[in-house]
Motif scaffolding. Structure first.
Motif: not given
Length: 349
Positions: A145-153
């Protein structure tokens, strides 16, 4: 008692929608585990087509597709009898590296049900539950869940928002990623900045073992991972200390802030990424707040209480986090960026 039928029907409509979402949670996991979303993202399919592609039973797939279409998670074309994912659905359900890995988040929901008896008892007793006591699906789901945000931002927005940090990382910096879990954030930064050195710390030994495996598999040579909590790691002279979605869980967040402050160089930075929240309950009475309060009451608060901590919770808010960092010795503090799911905060000595 007189009943306002309009209010009753509005509430029932919302409640039935929630009930449908709840009973469908396990079917989200089925879709992810069996690759149903990914297969459907390739091209539209009838139930028979999708069953053939995924080596599953058509009768179950027929019911699964109807459930997903009723919830708006897949699109149904009655004329052709085919189901499909539109671009938005595919982005959220069939692409783990997208900005929102929605399917991955349901492993966190699964973990909450595994812990239900313990949670019920904790509500009576006030006791806590350590992170490592949860089912392993929690660690997997949290990473996704959080990795997706890290990759995006993280590389394109969050690090550039910190004054001078990207330049330091480009030329060679020493970084500690505290509470690193499976190391998704650590590995991402290490790959982007090969001249810098990264150390990931977590008190959960199984997560550190996974992080080392992930780093090795990705070919990263400038990152290592060690078992240590947020107040005992030994690295000093750091240019950057990061806390990704973990400070609010800790038993001693002020001690963690103080340890980071003392480990940093005088011109160092601390990057604090926390779940998005306002400073007052009424600010968070929305869809995102509901998700985070749900996770907080079953996962975040118990982890902190297990260590006799203050139980900041996932909706601590910027003002409370500022207080924690100030008591830890940081003199400068600001919001550097934000997303619908995260506050991105910079603290400096």
């Amino acid at each position: 008692m007189a009943i306002d039928n309009d209010r009753l029907n509005t509430f029932l409509s919302r409640a039935v929608g929630d009930l449908g979402a709840a009973i469908s949670a396990t079917l989200m996991l089925v879709g992810d585990r069996l690759g149903l979303y990914r297969a459907l993202a390739v091209s539209p399919a009838t139930p028979a087509d999708l069953a053939q592609r995924t080596h599953t039973h058509e009768r179950y797939i027929r019911e699964w597709l109807a459930n997903q279409a009723a919830g708006g998670y897949v699109t149904y074309d009655a004329e052709s009898g085919r189901y499909s994912l539109d671009d938005a659905q595919a982005l959220c359900l069939a692409s783990p590296d997208s900005p929102v890995d929605l399917a991955g988040a349901y492993y966190i929901v699964e973990a909450a049900f595994h812990a239900l008896e313990r949670t019920t008892e904790n509500f009576r007793s006030g006791q806590g539950m350590e992170w490592g006591e949860h089912h392993a699906c929690l660690f997997h789901g949290t990473e996704r869940f959080f990795r997706a945000g890290y990759h995006a931002h993280l590389l394109t927005e969050w690090l550039p928002a910190l004054d001078g940090v990207v330049d330091k990382l480009t030329h060679g910096a020493l970084v500690a990623d505290v509470g690193c879990g499976h190391g998704a954030s650590t590995v991402l930064m290490a790959r982007a900045f090969p001249h810098s050195q990264f150390v990931g710390y977590d008190y959960h030994a199984d997560s550190i073992r996974t992080a080392n495996e992930r780093a090795q598999a990705s070919g990263v040579r400038n990152a290592r991972f060690e078992v240590a909590d947020a107040v005992s790691y030994g690295e000093e002279g750091l240019d950057l200390v990061t806390f990704f979605d973990c400070l609010h869980d800790m038993g001693d967040p002020i001690g963690a802030a103080r340890h980071a402050h003392d480990a940093l160089k005088p011109d160092g930075h601390c990057l604090l990424v926390e779940p998005f929240a306002g400073d007052h309950v009424q600010d968070n009475l929305n869809a995102v707040g509901r998700v985070y309060y749900g996770a907080s009451s079953q996962i975040c608060v118990p982890v902190s209480l297990a260590r006799h901590g203050p139980a900041l919770g996932a909706q601590a808010g910027q003002a409370r986090l500022h207080q924690v960092m100030a008591e830890g010795g940081f003199r400068r503090f600001r919001r550097a960026a934000q997303t619908p799911f995260n506050l991105v905060l910079e603290a400096r000595p």
